[in-house]
Scaffold this active site. Structure first.
Site, PDB file in Angstrom:
ATOM      1  N   ASN A   1       0.795  -1.210   0.000  1.00 48.12           N
ATOM      2  CA  ASN A   1       0.000   0.000   0.000  1.00 48.12           C
ATOM      3  C   ASN A   1       0.829   1.262   0.000  1.00 48.12           C
ATOM      4  O   ASN A   1       0.383   2.316  -0.394  1.00 48.12           O
ATOM      5  CB  ASN A   1      -0.859  -0.002   1.272  1.00 48.12           C
ATOM      6  CG  ASN A   1      -2.209   0.607   1.009  1.00 48.12           C
ATOM      7  OD1 ASN A   1      -2.547   0.865  -0.143  1.00 48.12           O
ATOM      8  ND2 ASN A   1      -2.965   0.854   2.046  1.00 48.12           N
TER       9      ASN A   1
ATOM     10  N   THR B   1      17.185 -20.542 -26.108  1.00 51.18           N
ATOM     11  CA  THR B   1      15.759 -20.276 -26.297  1.00 51.18           C
ATOM     12  C   THR B   1      15.415 -20.484 -27.765  1.00 51.18           C
ATOM     13  O   THR B   1      16.099 -19.959 -28.636  1.00 51.18           O
ATOM     14  CB  THR B   1      15.432 -18.827 -25.899  1.00 51.18           C
ATOM     15  OG1 THR B   1      15.947 -18.596 -24.598  1.00 51.18           O
ATOM     16  CG2 THR B   1      13.939 -18.591 -25.898  1.00 51.18           C
TER      17      THR B   1
ATOM     18  N   LYS C   1      13.860 -19.858 -31.156  1.00 47.42           N
ATOM     19  CA  LYS C   1      13.313 -18.721 -31.895  1.00 47.42           C
ATOM     20  C   LYS C   1      12.956 -19.213 -33.298  1.00 47.42           C
ATOM     21  O   LYS C   1      13.494 -20.209 -33.728  1.00 47.42           O
ATOM     22  CB  LYS C   1      14.356 -17.597 -32.007  1.00 47.42           C
ATOM     23  CG  LYS C   1      15.013 -17.206 -30.688  1.00 47.42           C
ATOM     24  CD  LYS C   1      14.173 -16.237 -29.919  1.00 47.42           C
ATOM     25  CE  LYS C   1      14.839 -15.869 -28.593  1.00 47.42           C
ATOM     26  NZ  LYS C   1      13.973 -15.118 -27.707  1.00 47.42           N
TER      27      LYS C   1
ATOM     28  N   LYS D   1      10.142 -16.996 -31.632  1.00 53.66           N
ATOM     29  CA  LYS D   1       9.444 -17.482 -30.452  1.00 53.66           C
ATOM     30  C   LYS D   1       7.973 -17.757 -30.700  1.00 53.66           C
ATOM     31  O   LYS D   1       7.379 -18.574 -30.017  1.00 53.66           O
ATOM     32  CB  LYS D   1       9.647 -16.543 -29.280  1.00 53.66           C
ATOM     33  CG  LYS D   1       9.334 -15.089 -29.499  1.00 53.66           C
ATOM     34  CD  LYS D   1       9.747 -14.375 -28.225  1.00 53.66           C
ATOM     35  CE  LYS D   1       9.622 -12.871 -28.324  1.00 53.66           C
ATOM     36  NZ  LYS D   1      10.107 -12.259 -27.096  1.00 53.66           N
TER      37      LYS D   1
ATOM     38  N   LYS E   1      14.791 -24.063 -24.471  1.00 53.83           N
ATOM     39  CA  LYS E   1      13.825 -23.347 -23.643  1.00 53.83           C
ATOM     40  C   LYS E   1      12.661 -22.833 -24.467  1.00 53.83           C
ATOM     41  O   LYS E   1      12.850 -22.305 -25.555  1.00 53.83           O
ATOM     42  CB  LYS E   1      14.546 -22.182 -22.962  1.00 53.83           C
ATOM     43  CG  LYS E   1      13.647 -21.177 -22.286  1.00 53.83           C
ATOM     44  CD  LYS E   1      14.477 -20.067 -21.655  1.00 53.83           C
ATOM     45  CE  LYS E   1      13.596 -18.996 -21.061  1.00 53.83           C
ATOM     46  NZ  LYS E   1      12.741 -18.341 -22.039  1.00 53.83           N
TER      47      LYS E   1
ATOM     48  N   GLU F   1       9.284 -17.146 -22.966  1.00 52.77           N
ATOM     49  CA  GLU F   1       8.359 -16.882 -21.856  1.00 52.77           C
ATOM     50  C   GLU F   1       6.923 -16.672 -22.333  1.00 52.77           C
ATOM     51  O   GLU F   1       5.984 -16.957 -21.608  1.00 52.77           O
ATOM     52  CB  GLU F   1       8.821 -15.682 -21.026  1.00 52.77           C
ATOM     53  CG  GLU F   1       8.887 -14.359 -21.770  1.00 52.77           C
ATOM     54  CD  GLU F   1      10.206 -14.167 -22.515  1.00 52.77           C
ATOM     55  OE1 GLU F   1      10.459 -13.035 -22.955  1.00 52.77           O
ATOM     56  OE2 GLU F   1      10.980 -15.147 -22.668  1.00 52.77           O
TER      57      GLU F   1
ATOM     58  N   HIS G   1      11.339 -17.908 -15.320  1.00 53.53           N
ATOM     59  CA  HIS G   1      11.619 -16.725 -16.123  1.00 53.53           C
ATOM     60  C   HIS G   1      11.045 -15.501 -15.419  1.00 53.53           C
ATOM     61  O   HIS G   1      10.008 -15.586 -14.781  1.00 53.53           O
ATOM     62  CB  HIS G   1      11.013 -16.870 -17.524  1.00 53.53           C
ATOM     63  CG  HIS G   1      11.504 -15.813 -18.466  1.00 53.53           C
ATOM     64  ND1 HIS G   1      11.012 -14.535 -18.458  1.00 53.53           N
ATOM     65  CD2 HIS G   1      12.464 -15.839 -19.419  1.00 53.53           C
ATOM     66  CE1 HIS G   1      11.649 -13.814 -19.373  1.00 53.53           C
ATOM     67  NE2 HIS G   1      12.529 -14.577 -19.968  1.00 53.53           N
ATOM     68  N   ARG G   2      11.741 -14.357 -15.544  1.00 52.89           N
ATOM     69  CA  ARG G   2      11.342 -13.178 -14.773  1.00 52.89           C
ATOM     70  C   ARG G   2      10.613 -12.140 -15.624  1.00 52.89           C
ATOM     71  O   ARG G   2      10.735 -10.947 -15.383  1.00 52.89           O
ATOM     72  CB  ARG G   2      12.565 -12.558 -14.101  1.00 52.89           C
ATOM     73  CG  ARG G   2      13.650 -12.124 -15.080  1.00 52.89           C
ATOM     74  CD  ARG G   2      14.832 -11.493 -14.371  1.00 52.89           C
ATOM     75  NE  ARG G   2      15.816 -10.977 -15.330  1.00 52.89           N
ATOM     76  CZ  ARG G   2      16.789 -10.123 -15.011  1.00 52.89           C
ATOM     77  NH1 ARG G   2      16.918  -9.716 -13.773  1.00 52.89           N
ATOM     78  NH2 ARG G   2      17.641  -9.697 -15.921  1.00 52.89           N
TER      79      ARG G   2
ATOM     80  N   HIS H   1      16.441 -16.343 -14.332  1.00 58.24           N
ATOM     81  CA  HIS H   1      17.174 -15.403 -15.176  1.00 58.24           C
ATOM     82  C   HIS H   1      17.726 -14.269 -14.322  1.00 58.24           C
ATOM     83  O   HIS H   1      17.041 -13.758 -13.457  1.00 58.24           O
ATOM     84  CB  HIS H   1      16.250 -14.856 -16.264  1.00 58.24           C
ATOM     85  CG  HIS H   1      15.907 -15.898 -17.280  1.00 58.24           C
ATOM     86  ND1 HIS H   1      16.344 -15.843 -18.578  1.00 58.24           N
ATOM     87  CD2 HIS H   1      15.219 -17.050 -17.165  1.00 58.24           C
ATOM     88  CE1 HIS H   1      15.912 -16.920 -19.225  1.00 58.24           C
ATOM     89  NE2 HIS H   1      15.223 -17.662 -18.387  1.00 58.24           N
TER      90      HIS H   1
ATOM     91  N   SER I   1      21.337 -14.757 -19.882  1.00 63.35           N
ATOM     92  CA  SER I   1      20.744 -14.902 -21.196  1.00 63.35           C
ATOM     93  C   SER I   1      20.448 -13.524 -21.765  1.00 63.35           C
ATOM     94  O   SER I   1      20.171 -12.587 -21.025  1.00 63.35           O
ATOM     95  CB  SER I   1      19.491 -15.772 -21.079  1.00 63.35           C
ATOM     96  OG  SER I   1      18.398 -15.210 -21.706  1.00 63.35           O
TER      97      SER I   1
END
Length: 455
Positions: free
Chosen positions: A114, A164, A166, A168, A192, A195, A285-286, A318, A370
């Site tokens: 808050n 990763t 691609k 993607k 991978k 995301e 993954h972030r 990551h 990455s």
């Protein structure tokens, strides 16, 4: 006088307590506070402590039914930030009883829920948290941790390699599986899901899981190494997410994936529990982190999100690349990388670590480097991140002029060359380029990669 004195009150009378001795069970927070002009820092710090614990803006008679002294947050120290005008670090201690056990969600709702919209503050950033051992022990943490992962994968003494897939979005499941197979066959440990690959019309999740599992088993049979693909189980509901995790387990694959910030901490903790119960590794993954952590004076530093993930649960996360960035960034990044991996981390302000943190045997998390890295970065990455890390080359694998498998070969050769050189006692920081050039003589795939990405 009877009753209590009504009216709006100064927070600092109750919530600014510079002589408070912090307890081992307190959760400690370091906030970067930028007060509005004319608001004294003590009042601003006290406001933060109050609003993120027991306070409200006026005196209420129900205060008399509880012991404020036992439950209130306290701002116990304030220091100006060097080199910044009107910016302070306010340290706040929260009694442990304010938090539900084993809930990262509740911890964040209380501490940052808050207070960030407060009028008296121009900006507010949570820089670090000290999680007391008493609270840490209420969390399961990572499903498996670094050592168990190495044992499951039978890979020791080097960083792990990922990629990763691609483009993607837009590949069919079968072509996607083919790309996975080529990378794993070439020598990577992992591939991978991106995301944002969840379950879209052009590739539904179940088809992707099946073709990726096929790719994993074929590559394992041909290389004699254990392989994995981070199957993204992130979904619109927790039930659907668990359904995808169950299917992955039925296929017998070693690892799945979750976007923990967009998916939410509650979903993430549920998934982490499922993964431990069922022997799945969990890659995190972030996505969305920069929305929260990019501003220097407002929001939350990524090290707090990283600590929260270690409590909530994940085996990989990551953590940026460091390579080619500023030197200062490097120390800060290594600070939270150690927070993820180590059992015990000393307070060190030069690395952005405001508190000594003892994780009391909570398993560690592997940091994942990455984003925009390629073979020439390998010596630096090996030196900076060390063995306990995952190095992920998306374009740095799939962008190879001869195709995916040769791209994977190039990365694996580069890694093995760097690890060997390091083990022989060579200085990767100084001789990195030389090591790469020597090794490229023995591998045409590697030589081609060196040519494409030479600086």
């Amino acid at each position: 006088s009877v009753g209590f004195k009504a009216g709006v009150k100064d927070y600092k009378l109750t919530y600014y307590t510079p002589d408070y001795e912090t307890k081992d069970t307190d959760i400690l927070a370091a906030f970067r506070v930028t007060p509005q002009p004319g608001v004294p820092p003590e009042e601003a710090g006290a406001e933060v402590a109050a609003e993120s614990s027991t306070g409200t803006w006026t005196t209420v008679w129900t205060d008399g039914l509880t012991s404020l002294d036992r439950y209130k947050g306290r701002c116990y120290h304030i220091e100006p930030v060097a080199g910044e005008e009107n910016q302070y670090i306010a340290y706040v201690a929260y009694p442990l009883d304010l938090f539900e056990e084993g809930s990262v969600t509740n911890m964040f709702t209380s501490i940052v829920g808050n207070v960030f919209g407060f009028k008296a503050l121009r900006a507010l950033r949570l820089e670090d948290l000290r999680i007391p051992t008493a609270y840490t022990k209420t969390f399961q943490g990572p499903p498996h941790g670094i050592q168990v992962e190495r044992d499951k994968l039978n890979k020791y003494g080097r960083p792990l390699l990922g990629c990763t897939i691609k483009p993607k979005l837009g590949l069919s499941a079968k072509n996607y599986g083919r790309a996975v197979y080529e990378c794993l066959r070439g020598g990577l440990d992992f591939t991978k899901d991106d995301e944002n690959v969840n379950s879209q019309p052009f590739m539904r999740w179940r088809d992707r899981f099946l073709f990726c599992a096929e790719a994993i088993y074929k590559a394992q049979a041909e290389t004699g190494e254990i392989k994995g693909h981070y199957l993204n189980a992130t979904a619109g509901t927790c039930e659907e997410m668990i359904k995808r995790a169950v299917f992955a387990r039925e296929l017998g694959v070693p690892i799945i994936m979750h976007d923990y910030l967009t998916g939410g901490f509650t979903a993430n903790t549920s998934l982490a529990h499922y993964c431990r119960d069922n022997g799945l590794l969990l890659h995190i993954h972030r996505a969305m982190h920069a929305v929260i952590d990019r501003q220097k004076n407002h929001g939350m530093h990524f090290r707090v999100l990283a600590k929260a993930l270690r409590l909530s649960g994940g085996d990989h996360i990551h953590a940026g690349t460091v390579v080619g960035k500023l030197e200062g960034e490097r120390e800060i990044t290594l600070g939270f990388v150690d927070l993820l991996r180590d059992d015990f981390i000393e307070k060190d302000r030069s690395r952005g670590i405001y508190f000594t943190q003892d994780w009391v045997s909570l398993p560690g998390v592997l940091p994942v480097a990455s984003g925009g890295i390629h073979v020439w970065h390998m010596p630096a990455l090996t030196e900076i991140f060390g063995d306990d890390s995952v190095l992920q080359f998306g374009g740095g694998t799939l962008g190879h002029p001869w195709g995916n498998a040769p791209g994977a070969v190039a990365n694996r050769v580069a890694l093995e060359a760097c690890v060997q050189a390091r083990n022989e006692g060579r200085d990767l920081a100084r001789e990195g380029n030389e090591i790469i050039r020597e090794a490229s003589k023995w591998s045409p795939e590697f030589a081609a990669a060196c040519e494409v990405w030479k600086e």
